[in-house]
Write a protein that holds these residues in place. Structure first.
Motif, PDB file in Angstrom:
ATOM      1  N   ALA A  86       0.833  -1.193   0.000  1.00  9.72           N
ATOM      2  CA  ALA A  86       0.000   0.000   0.000  1.00  9.72           C
ATOM      3  C   ALA A  86       0.872   1.249   0.000  1.00  9.72           C
ATOM      4  CB  ALA A  86      -0.904   0.012   1.239  1.00  9.72           C
ATOM      5  N   LYS A  87       0.317   2.341  -0.455  1.00 11.29           N
ATOM      6  CA  LYS A  87       1.021   3.617  -0.385  1.00 11.29           C
ATOM      7  C   LYS A  87       1.155   4.043   1.076  1.00 11.29           C
ATOM      8  CE  LYS A  87       0.232   7.031  -3.132  1.00 11.29           C
ATOM      9  NZ  LYS A  87      -0.417   8.121  -3.895  1.00 11.29           N
ATOM     10  N   THR A  88       2.254   4.717   1.384  1.00  9.12           N
ATOM     11  CA  THR A  88       2.423   5.226   2.744  1.00  9.12           C
ATOM     12  C   THR A  88       1.611   6.491   2.964  1.00  9.12           C
ATOM     13  OG1 THR A  88       4.369   6.495   2.080  1.00  9.12           O
ATOM     14  CG2 THR A  88       4.756   4.284   2.969  1.00  9.12           C
ATOM     15  N   GLY A  89       1.239   7.154   1.872  1.00 12.58           N
ATOM     16  CA  GLY A  89       0.483   8.387   2.007  1.00 12.58           C
ATOM     17  C   GLY A  89       0.793   9.341   0.873  1.00 12.58           C
ATOM     18  N   LEU A  90       0.695  10.611   1.150  1.00  9.68           N
ATOM     19  CA  LEU A  90       0.925  11.635   0.131  1.00  9.68           C
ATOM     20  C   LEU A  90       2.418  11.735  -0.208  1.00  9.68           C
ATOM     21  CD1 LEU A  90      -1.332  14.578   1.392  1.00  9.68           C
ATOM     22  CD2 LEU A  90      -1.970  12.638  -0.044  1.00  9.68           C
ATOM     23  N   SER A  91       2.705  12.059  -1.457  1.00 13.49           N
ATOM     24  CA  SER A  91       4.082  12.317  -1.867  1.00 13.49           C
ATOM     25  C   SER A  91       4.534  13.654  -1.271  1.00 13.49           C
ATOM     26  CB  SER A  91       4.182  12.372  -3.391  1.00 13.49           C
ATOM     27  OG  SER A  91       3.486  13.506  -3.892  1.00 13.49           O
ATOM     28  N   GLU A  92       5.825  13.933  -1.321  1.00 10.55           N
ATOM     29  CA  GLU A  92       6.335  15.204  -0.800  1.00 10.55           C
ATOM     30  C   GLU A  92       5.681  16.387  -1.513  1.00 10.55           C
ATOM     31  OE1 GLU A  92      10.518  15.653  -0.475  1.00 10.55           O
ATOM     32  OE2 GLU A  92      10.842  13.643   0.302  1.00 10.55           O
ATOM     33  N   GLU A  93       5.532  16.270  -2.821  1.00 12.70           N
ATOM     34  CA  GLU A  93       4.904  17.348  -3.592  1.00 12.70           C
ATOM     35  C   GLU A  93       3.460  17.550  -3.172  1.00 12.70           C
ATOM     36  OE1 GLU A  93       3.953  18.603  -8.259  1.00 12.70           O
ATOM     37  OE2 GLU A  93       5.042  16.740  -7.807  1.00 12.70           O
ATOM     38  N   GLU A  94       2.727  16.448  -2.986  1.00 10.62           N
ATOM     39  CA  GLU A  94       1.326  16.540  -2.574  1.00 10.62           C
ATOM     40  C   GLU A  94       1.210  17.153  -1.183  1.00 10.62           C
ATOM     41  OE1 GLU A  94      -0.697  12.732  -4.875  1.00 10.62           O
ATOM     42  OE2 GLU A  94       0.466  12.390  -3.057  1.00 10.62           O
ATOM     43  N   ARG A  95       2.139  16.821  -0.307  1.00  4.88           N
ATOM     44  CA  ARG A  95       2.105  17.372   1.046  1.00  4.88           C
ATOM     45  C   ARG A  95       2.340  18.882   1.032  1.00  4.88           C
ATOM     46  NH1 ARG A  95       5.174  12.553   2.288  1.00  4.88           N
ATOM     47  NH2 ARG A  95       7.045  13.710   2.894  1.00  4.88           N
ATOM     48  N   GLU A  96       3.269  19.305   0.211  1.00  2.00           N
ATOM     49  CA  GLU A  96       3.534  20.748   0.102  1.00  2.00           C
ATOM     50  C   GLU A  96       2.311  21.484  -0.443  1.00  2.00           C
ATOM     51  OE1 GLU A  96       5.931  22.462   1.213  1.00  2.00           O
ATOM     52  OE2 GLU A  96       7.479  20.976   1.655  1.00  2.00           O
ATOM     53  N   GLN A  97       1.604  20.863  -1.376  1.00  4.34           N
ATOM     54  CA  GLN A  97       0.397  21.477  -1.945  1.00  4.34           C
ATOM     55  C   GLN A  97      -0.707  21.592  -0.896  1.00  4.34           C
ATOM     56  OE1 GLN A  97      -0.429  18.881  -5.264  1.00  4.34           O
ATOM     57  NE2 GLN A  97       1.028  19.898  -6.619  1.00  4.34           N
ATOM     58  N   GLU A  98      -0.862  20.546  -0.084  1.00  4.15           N
ATOM     59  CA  GLU A  98      -1.873  20.585   0.968  1.00  4.15           C
ATOM     60  C   GLU A  98      -1.542  21.675   1.984  1.00  4.15           C
ATOM     61  OE1 GLU A  98      -4.758  18.284   1.481  1.00  4.15           O
ATOM     62  OE2 GLU A  98      -4.332  18.244  -0.662  1.00  4.15           O
ATOM     63  N   TYR A  99      -0.272  21.768   2.357  1.00  2.00           N
ATOM     64  CA  TYR A  99       0.139  22.768   3.346  1.00  2.00           C
ATOM     65  C   TYR A  99      -0.105  24.188   2.808  1.00  2.00           C
ATOM     66  CZ  TYR A  99       2.949  25.157   6.876  1.00  2.00           C
ATOM     67  OH  TYR A  99       3.374  25.985   7.884  1.00  2.00           O
ATOM     68  N   ALA A 100       0.235  24.401   1.541  1.00  2.00           N
ATOM     69  CA  ALA A 100       0.029  25.720   0.924  1.00  2.00           C
ATOM     70  C   ALA A 100      -1.454  26.073   0.890  1.00  2.00           C
ATOM     71  CB  ALA A 100       0.609  25.735  -0.487  1.00  2.00           C
ATOM     72  N   ALA A 101      -2.300  25.087   0.601  1.00  2.00           N
ATOM     73  CA  ALA A 101      -3.751  25.328   0.555  1.00  2.00           C
ATOM     74  C   ALA A 101      -4.283  25.680   1.939  1.00  2.00           C
ATOM     75  CB  ALA A 101      -4.473  24.106   0.003  1.00  2.00           C
ATOM     76  N   ILE A 102      -3.748  25.013   2.968  1.00  2.00           N
ATOM     77  CA  ILE A 102      -4.155  25.321   4.337  1.00  2.00           C
ATOM     78  C   ILE A 102      -3.736  26.743   4.711  1.00  2.00           C
ATOM     79  CG2 ILE A 102      -3.624  24.789   6.759  1.00  2.00           C
ATOM     80  CD1 ILE A 102      -3.661  21.816   5.957  1.00  2.00           C
ATOM     81  N   CYS A 103      -2.532  27.133   4.310  1.00  2.00           N
ATOM     82  CA  CYS A 103      -2.044  28.490   4.605  1.00  2.00           C
ATOM     83  C   CYS A 103      -2.930  29.562   3.967  1.00  2.00           C
ATOM     84  CB  CYS A 103      -0.598  28.645   4.136  1.00  2.00           C
ATOM     85  SG  CYS A 103       0.585  27.742   5.161  1.00  2.00           S
ATOM     86  N   GLU A 104      -3.525  29.254   2.823  1.00  2.00           N
ATOM     87  CA  GLU A 104      -4.445  30.195   2.192  1.00  2.00           C
ATOM     88  C   GLU A 104      -5.666  30.434   3.079  1.00  2.00           C
ATOM     89  OE1 GLU A 104      -5.424  28.927  -1.733  1.00  2.00           O
ATOM     90  OE2 GLU A 104      -3.350  29.012  -2.465  1.00  2.00           O
ATOM     91  N   TYR A 105      -6.097  29.392   3.774  1.00  2.00           N
ATOM     92  CA  TYR A 105      -7.222  29.556   4.697  1.00  2.00           C
ATOM     93  C   TYR A 105      -6.808  30.334   5.940  1.00  2.00           C
ATOM     94  CZ  TYR A 105     -10.670  26.760   2.222  1.00  2.00           C
ATOM     95  OH  TYR A 105     -11.590  26.324   1.308  1.00  2.00           O
ATOM     96  N   ILE A 106      -5.586  30.143   6.402  1.00  5.42           N
ATOM     97  CA  ILE A 106      -5.100  30.941   7.526  1.00  5.42           C
ATOM     98  C   ILE A 106      -5.163  32.422   7.162  1.00  5.42           C
ATOM     99  CG2 ILE A 106      -3.100  31.474   8.983  1.00  5.42           C
ATOM    100  CD1 ILE A 106      -2.245  28.546   8.732  1.00  5.42           C
ATOM    101  N   ASP A 107      -4.798  32.739   5.923  1.00  2.42           N
ATOM    102  CA  ASP A 107      -4.823  34.132   5.456  1.00  2.42           C
ATOM    103  C   ASP A 107      -6.233  34.706   5.407  1.00  2.42           C
ATOM    104  OD1 ASP A 107      -2.076  34.181   5.177  1.00  2.42           O
ATOM    105  OD2 ASP A 107      -2.115  33.647   3.042  1.00  2.42           O
ATOM    106  N   LYS A 108      -7.255  33.842   5.373  1.00  2.00           N
ATOM    107  CA  LYS A 108      -8.640  34.321   5.323  1.00  2.00           C
ATOM    108  C   LYS A 108      -9.142  34.798   6.676  1.00  2.00           C
ATOM    109  CE  LYS A 108     -10.056  31.503   1.353  1.00  2.00           C
ATOM    110  NZ  LYS A 108     -11.055  30.589   0.787  1.00  2.00           N
ATOM    111  N   ILE A 109      -8.392  34.475   7.742  1.00  2.00           N
ATOM    112  CA  ILE A 109      -8.791  34.936   9.075  1.00  2.00           C
ATOM    113  C   ILE A 109      -8.489  36.433   9.173  1.00  2.00           C
ATOM    114  CG2 ILE A 109      -8.381  34.702  11.558  1.00  2.00           C
ATOM    115  CD1 ILE A 109      -7.587  31.785  11.030  1.00  2.00           C
ATOM    116  N   LYS A 110      -9.518  37.231   9.356  1.00  2.00           N
ATOM    117  CA  LYS A 110      -9.372  38.688   9.316  1.00  2.00           C
ATOM    118  C   LYS A 110      -8.843  39.267  10.626  1.00  2.00           C
ATOM    119  CE  LYS A 110     -13.058  39.123   5.898  1.00  2.00           C
ATOM    120  NZ  LYS A 110     -14.423  39.643   5.606  1.00  2.00           N
ATOM    121  N   ASP A 111      -9.169  38.636  11.735  1.00  2.00           N
ATOM    122  CA  ASP A 111      -8.701  39.120  13.034  1.00  2.00           C
ATOM    123  C   ASP A 111      -7.184  38.916  13.127  1.00  2.00           C
ATOM    124  OD1 ASP A 111      -7.935  38.385  16.011  1.00  2.00           O
ATOM    125  OD2 ASP A 111      -9.726  39.650  16.132  1.00  2.00           O
ATOM    126  N   ASP A 112      -6.441  40.005  13.256  1.00  2.00           N
ATOM    127  CA  ASP A 112      -4.981  39.928  13.222  1.00  2.00           C
ATOM    128  C   ASP A 112      -4.409  39.025  14.312  1.00  2.00           C
ATOM    129  OD1 ASP A 112      -4.994  41.659  11.096  1.00  2.00           O
ATOM    130  OD2 ASP A 112      -4.531  43.452  12.278  1.00  2.00           O
TER     131      ASP A 112
END
Length: 276
Positions: A86-112
């Motif tokens: 079985a696959k161990t999970g996401l590839s390094e590239e896929e993990r970086e993409q997921e992290y970047a997508a999560i960071c975009e949501y962090i940026d959506k938080i308006k309260d500084d």
């Protein structure tokens, strides 16, 4: 007598100590055709002959040598053959993409203050967040699985807040999605070579659960409503919740993260075998 024709899927694996001080492996297998489970024991001698990668969740195995009990639901295993890894999970590239997508949501938080609080946690713990699973067994139990789960929660929250929950504080809901399981980066360990997941004994010495961790850091920082959503996300105290959703007169926002988390856990990619 037993058949070597059955190909089993690995469900869980752990190693413990016997009373004599030797190692013992506990392996749970599932027959994909019938859905029946088989609980296996491997003594230290057998474990020493086998590669730990054999026991990765989702692997397909054949029992080459072993002795079954009368009901054929327990087996003492002495030899295994790997049929499909079985696959161990996401590839390094896929993990970086997921992290970047999560960071975009962090940026959506308006309260500084809230945004920087969340960002600081993710920045300081980036390496752990990139690899950690969301669970040992129940859901998203593979390398990078925690990020997949968190991103699914964020997407569910965004879709529902824009249509149904417009009166809730969007910043707080995003923060609760981002932090409800953040304690899992300390609660679990994952071997990036074998994909095997276990509990971190040091975490259990200091904390009761990942829910308690997330609740505590948010309360300490003064984000009490975020903390309360995290405290309730397991719904019932006997499931690990700090706030039981069966309590009377709870504010509506308290229920949100539980339902969002539950949707991801039930409908997301539950294990490495489903990654393809």
């Amino acid at each position: 007598m037993f058949s070597t024709d059955i190909i089993y899927e690995v469900v869980t694996f752990s190693i413990g100590d016997t009373k004599s001080g030797s190692k013992m492996g506990k392996l749970q297998l599932k027959d994909p055709n019938t859905g029946e489970f088989l609980n296996c024991i491997l003594w230290e001698e057998a474990l020493n002959r086998m590669d730990s990668k054999l026991f990765r969740c989702g692997n397909l195995l054949r029992i080459v040598s072993g002795s079954f009990n009368e009901k054929y639901n327990n087996c003492l295993v002495s030899a295994l053959e790997l049929i499909k890894e079985a696959k161990t999970g996401l590839s390094e590239e896929e993990r970086e993409q997921e992290y970047a997508a999560i960071c975009e949501y962090i940026d959506k938080i308006k309260d500084d203050k809230l945004r920087e609080f969340v960002r600081d946690i993710y920045t300081k713990n980036r390496d752990k967040i990139l690899i950690m699973p969301a669970a040992k067994l129940m859901h998203h139990n593979y390398i990078g699985g925690l990020m997949v789960h968190i991103l699914e929660c964020l997407k569910y929250a965004e879709a529902n807040m824009n249509v149904f929950f417009q009166r809730v504080n969007h910043d707080e809901v995003y923060a609760a999605c981002l932090l409800h399981d953040i304690g899992k980066i300390f609660e679990y360990t994952v071997n990036t070579e074998s994909g095997l997941i276990d509990y971190d004994e040091n975490f259990r010495k200091e904390w009761i659960s990942h829910s308690q961790y997330g609740f505590s850091i948010c309360m300490t920082a003064g984000f009490k409503r975020v903390a309360k959503m995290i405290a309730a996300h397991h719904a019932r105290t006997d499931w690990g919740a700090i706030v039981d959703l069966n309590e009377k007169d709870l504010e509506p926002f308290v229920y949100l993260i539980h339902h969002i988390d539950d949707l991801s856990a039930k409908f997301g990619k539950t294990n490495v075998a489903m990654l393809g």
